[in-house]
Write a protein that holds these residues in place. Sequence first.
Motif, PDB file in Angstrom:
ATOM      1  N   VAL A   1       2.025   9.245  -6.344  1.00 23.77           N
ATOM      2  CA  VAL A   1       2.587  10.609  -6.179  1.00 23.77           C
ATOM      3  C   VAL A   1       3.621  10.892  -7.269  1.00 23.77           C
ATOM      4  O   VAL A   1       3.668  11.970  -7.870  1.00 23.77           O
ATOM      5  CB  VAL A   1       3.203  10.739  -4.764  1.00 23.77           C
ATOM      6  N   CYS A   2       4.475   9.883  -7.532  1.00 23.26           N
ATOM      7  CA  CYS A   2       5.497  10.077  -8.579  1.00 23.26           C
ATOM      8  C   CYS A   2       4.859  10.313  -9.955  1.00 23.26           C
ATOM      9  O   CYS A   2       5.303  11.154 -10.731  1.00 23.26           O
ATOM     10  CB  CYS A   2       6.402   8.844  -8.594  1.00 23.26           C
ATOM     11  N   HIS A   3       3.834   9.556 -10.224  1.00 24.69           N
ATOM     12  CA  HIS A   3       3.142   9.719 -11.511  1.00 24.69           C
ATOM     13  C   HIS A   3       2.518  11.107 -11.645  1.00 24.69           C
ATOM     14  O   HIS A   3       2.603  11.752 -12.702  1.00 24.69           O
ATOM     15  CB  HIS A   3       2.071   8.632 -11.636  1.00 24.69           C
ATOM     16  N   ASN A   4       1.935  11.565 -10.527  1.00 19.88           N
ATOM     17  CA  ASN A   4       1.327  12.907 -10.568  1.00 19.88           C
ATOM     18  C   ASN A   4       2.380  13.990 -10.783  1.00 19.88           C
ATOM     19  O   ASN A   4       2.175  14.963 -11.521  1.00 19.88           O
ATOM     20  CB  ASN A   4       0.554  13.160  -9.275  1.00 19.88           C
ATOM     21  N   VAL A   5       3.525  13.811 -10.128  1.00 21.20           N
ATOM     22  CA  VAL A   5       4.608  14.792 -10.314  1.00 21.20           C
ATOM     23  C   VAL A   5       5.102  14.776 -11.760  1.00 21.20           C
ATOM     24  O   VAL A   5       5.356  15.820 -12.370  1.00 21.20           O
ATOM     25  CB  VAL A   5       5.756  14.496  -9.325  1.00 21.20           C
ATOM     26  N   THR A   6       5.223  13.578 -12.341  1.00 21.70           N
ATOM     27  CA  THR A   6       5.661  13.479 -13.753  1.00 21.70           C
ATOM     28  C   THR A   6       4.664  14.157 -14.678  1.00 21.70           C
ATOM     29  O   THR A   6       5.041  14.902 -15.613  1.00 21.70           O
ATOM     30  CB  THR A   6       5.826  12.004 -14.134  1.00 21.70           C
ATOM     31  N   LEU A   7       3.421  13.902 -14.438  1.00 18.07           N
ATOM     32  CA  LEU A   7       2.395  14.561 -15.264  1.00 18.07           C
ATOM     33  C   LEU A   7       2.467  16.082 -15.127  1.00 18.07           C
ATOM     34  O   LEU A   7       2.318  16.825 -16.112  1.00 18.07           O
ATOM     35  CB  LEU A   7       1.011  14.055 -14.858  1.00 18.07           C
ATOM     36  N   ALA A   8       2.695  16.534 -13.874  1.00 17.37           N
ATOM     37  CA  ALA A   8       2.789  17.980 -13.666  1.00 17.37           C
ATOM     38  C   ALA A   8       3.984  18.563 -14.418  1.00 17.37           C
ATOM     39  O   ALA A   8       3.906  19.634 -15.047  1.00 17.37           O
ATOM     40  CB  ALA A   8       2.884  18.278 -12.181  1.00 17.37           C
ATOM     41  N   LEU A   9       5.124  17.842 -14.340  1.00 22.60           N
ATOM     42  CA  LEU A   9       6.317  18.316 -15.066  1.00 22.60           C
ATOM     43  C   LEU A   9       6.077  18.337 -16.584  1.00 22.60           C
ATOM     44  O   LEU A   9       6.468  19.275 -17.284  1.00 22.60           O
ATOM     45  CB  LEU A   9       7.508  17.422 -14.717  1.00 22.60           C
ATOM     46  N   ASP A  10       5.430  17.270 -17.085  1.00 25.05           N
ATOM     47  CA  ASP A  10       5.129  17.249 -18.528  1.00 25.05           C
ATOM     48  C   ASP A  10       4.200  18.389 -18.916  1.00 25.05           C
ATOM     49  O   ASP A  10       4.377  19.034 -19.974  1.00 25.05           O
ATOM     50  CB  ASP A  10       4.488  15.908 -18.895  1.00 25.05           C
ATOM     51  N   SER A  11       3.232  18.671 -18.069  1.00 20.52           N
ATOM     52  CA  SER A  11       2.301  19.766 -18.364  1.00 20.52           C
ATOM     53  C   SER A  11       3.028  21.109 -18.375  1.00 20.52           C
ATOM     54  O   SER A  11       2.823  21.955 -19.253  1.00 20.52           O
ATOM     55  CB  SER A  11       1.164  19.779 -17.348  1.00 20.52           C
TER      56      SER A  11
ATOM     57  N   ALA B   1       3.194   5.842  -3.056  1.00 26.76           N
ATOM     58  CA  ALA B   1       4.371   6.577  -3.526  1.00 26.76           C
ATOM     59  C   ALA B   1       4.413   6.631  -5.058  1.00 26.76           C
ATOM     60  O   ALA B   1       4.774   7.637  -5.669  1.00 26.76           O
ATOM     61  CB  ALA B   1       5.633   5.913  -2.979  1.00 26.76           C
ATOM     62  N   ARG B   2       4.054   5.510  -5.682  1.00 26.19           N
ATOM     63  CA  ARG B   2       4.056   5.501  -7.157  1.00 26.19           C
ATOM     64  C   ARG B   2       3.028   6.472  -7.724  1.00 26.19           C
ATOM     65  O   ARG B   2       3.277   7.154  -8.731  1.00 26.19           O
ATOM     66  CB  ARG B   2       3.766   4.082  -7.657  1.00 26.19           C
TER      67      ARG B   2
ATOM     68  N   ASP C   1       0.831  -1.218   0.000  1.00 31.53           N
ATOM     69  CA  ASP C   1       0.000   0.000   0.000  1.00 31.53           C
ATOM     70  C   ASP C   1       0.858   1.257   0.000  1.00 31.53           C
ATOM     71  O   ASP C   1       0.580   2.245  -0.712  1.00 31.53           O
ATOM     72  CB  ASP C   1      -0.917  -0.010   1.230  1.00 31.53           C
ATOM     73  N   SER C   2       1.948   1.215   0.792  1.00 33.45           N
ATOM     74  CA  SER C   2       2.851   2.381   0.806  1.00 33.45           C
ATOM     75  C   SER C   2       3.502   2.583  -0.568  1.00 33.45           C
ATOM     76  O   SER C   2       3.666   3.711  -1.064  1.00 33.45           O
ATOM     77  CB  SER C   2       3.935   2.170   1.883  1.00 33.45           C
TER      78      SER C   2
END
Length: 811
Positions: free
Chosen positions: A130-140, A127-128, A122-123
């Motif tokens: 959160v990482c995916h959301n950060v990647t999407l934010a960076l791509d955006s 974490a994954r 679950d942890s």
Amino acid sequence: MQSSKSRRKVVPEAAAAASESTDKLDQLLLSSAICNGEDLGPFVRKAFASGKPETLSHHLRNFARAKESEIEDVCKAHYQDFILAVDDLRSLLSDVDSLKSSLSNSNAKLQFVASPLLSSLDSFVEARNVCHNVTLALDSVRSCVQLLELCSRANLHLSSNNFYMALKSVDSIERDFLVKTPSSTLRRMLEKHIPTIRSHIEQRVNKEFSNWLVEIRTVCRNLGQLAIGQASAARQRDEDLRLRQRQAEEQSRLSLRDCVYALVEEDDDNVFGGIGGEVNSGYSNGGSDILRFDLTPLYRAYHIHQTLGLDDKFKKYYCENRKLQLTSDFQVSSMTSFLESHQTFFAQIAGFFIVEDRIFRTGGGLISRMEVENLWDTALSKMCSVLEDQFSRMQTASHLLLIKDYMSLLGVTLRRYGYPVDALFDVLSKHRDKYHELLLSDCSKQIAEVLAADKFDQMLMRKEYEYSMNVLSFQIQTSDIIPAFPYVAPFSSSVPDCCRIVRSFIEDSVSFMSYGGQLDFYDVVKKYLDRLLTEVLDGALLKVVNTSVHGVSQAMQVAANMAVMERACDFFFRHAAQLSGVPLRIVERSRRQFPLNKALDGAEFKLSGLLKQKLDGFMELVENVNWMADDPPQNGNEYVNEVIIYLETLVSTAQQILPVQVLKKVLQDVLSHISEMIVEALRGDSVKRFSASAIMGIDVDIRLLESFAENQAPLLSDADADADANQLKNALTEARQMINLLFSNHPENFLNAVIRERSYNALDYRKVLIISEKLKDQSDGLFGTFGSRGYRQNPKKKSLDTLIRKLRDMN
């Protein structure tokens, strides 16, 4: 009886057997139909039709029982298998229960072991995410940065008017970022402004194109004037080359081998390279170093519309505007004459189609060949219509020539670009006759003014340039030696003036005919030159001779002028041939008679008539002759001495200006007139009778005249002086033959046809009768000198009486 009974027993058995077989057959058919799923309606109808429905019911029941037995057999066969399967399932039930308890134990152990791992998983999942959301934010953010960079670049291109790159940036934004943009606000902004930017760019390039359309009209006019000017310069060089060729031909014709001519051909590339040659200006500029005209706004607007996908719309817009401009160019102002505006008119059209040709060749399909041809067909039709209208109104040859000259230069210029211009030249051909009629009319007025201003005095030339201008330029000199100055020419001032008018006519005619590279027009020029000489000049000279010439000196000068004009006419036809590019040998081979024959004959007749009038005054002295004199005058009568003195003075003056043949012809006519006057004096009523001495005096007069004729023969002869002397003396034939007849010892020989034809062919028998009768009346004194007086009749008198009697009978 027994046999019949037995037969009765057999029949029912056979019928029963047949009935039984029929029932079996029906049952088989019915069973087959039911098995095959066929319709049983025919069987039912047949049963009811035969009245045996029970049979059908029976068959059906039999079939049902048969099938029930089959079903029972099948069930029995499969029941045993079903019992065996149930037994197998019951044996497996105990195995399943043991397996279930084993799985339950295993699951409990797994749950106990996996609990820590599940918390770790679950942890990891959190974490994954959160990482995916950060990647999407960076791509955006990265996408937005690129989008903003493209927007900034598009704005920069717009501000620097680099519309093509701005459109490329906008297309990239729309293609690569519009759908992928994470910001809905930014997406809505782009969806709103991208069409606005494209519309703005379209408006900007359309504005530049509209400004170019305004400017190109002035450019077209200047371009057309320059192109036509260069065509004129090229034509002038060609004319200079042909002039040198004609000079070389003339020198060759005169066999001047020491003169060498070099025909230098100049390179025409520098003249027309800027018009028809290819240019290296690329897609943005259609000009050259010589003819600069900027097509960049046009090509830029076309390129932008291509990028916008509106190239067909722009092509249509361009063609419509150019058609409107062309229509406007054809508007001929009524405020100014076409003569003043024709150069601008033609230059505008020439420049228009030079630009269109350049756009067709370098515009990348902006305008097609068919569209250019349609524009040209429209322009050609309109130009022909305008020219037809303007030519029909013009009444001055020089105006027609000016417009023709510029129009032919237009045709030559546009022909180099492949435009067909034959229709323009057809308009010129159509008005060729009108032009020459107007030219003939102008020349007629000029010739009339020149002849009216001429006093018919010999022309005085004080300088060599005057001699060259008035004599050598028309090749009317009689010698190649330049005379001493001041020089008195044998002609009057009207001769070189008329020559200048005729030469100008030839040059104007050739200039009008030499259009479109046409070369075979000598026959046309020659035809109108013949008309000018035979109708205009000949008629004007004849009119002057008949109305304005009143003195012998004037008539003599006119006759001398005609001799000079004969040499000038040869020059006229040679000059026309040279200007028309025809070899001189062809002209010399087809020489024709002198075209001014009427005026020449009129001048000679006028001169002879005035001389006769003058001599009639001297011949009036015949009245002073003593017709009854006893002794003949030793030196002739007074009238003949006066006549000879006048004729000698006349010849001494006339031979300086008159040609030998003309002077000889005039003298023959004058001497013939004197002969007629002498015979008329003898025949006239004023002389009633005359003596032999008077006849001897007339004989002396005729001898003096014959001596004068013999003395003039060497001066009027180029070869055979004796023949010329006989020609002049033959002019006195009538008077001489009359005197010879009166002196003859046998006058009646006049009646002999052979003798009359040989010796008295110039005498009229009526005149002979009248004059002989006057001699007869004086027979007493007339023949005293011829023979002795006596009673015997004189043979001469007898012969004369016979002649008179027979002539009376003839009369």
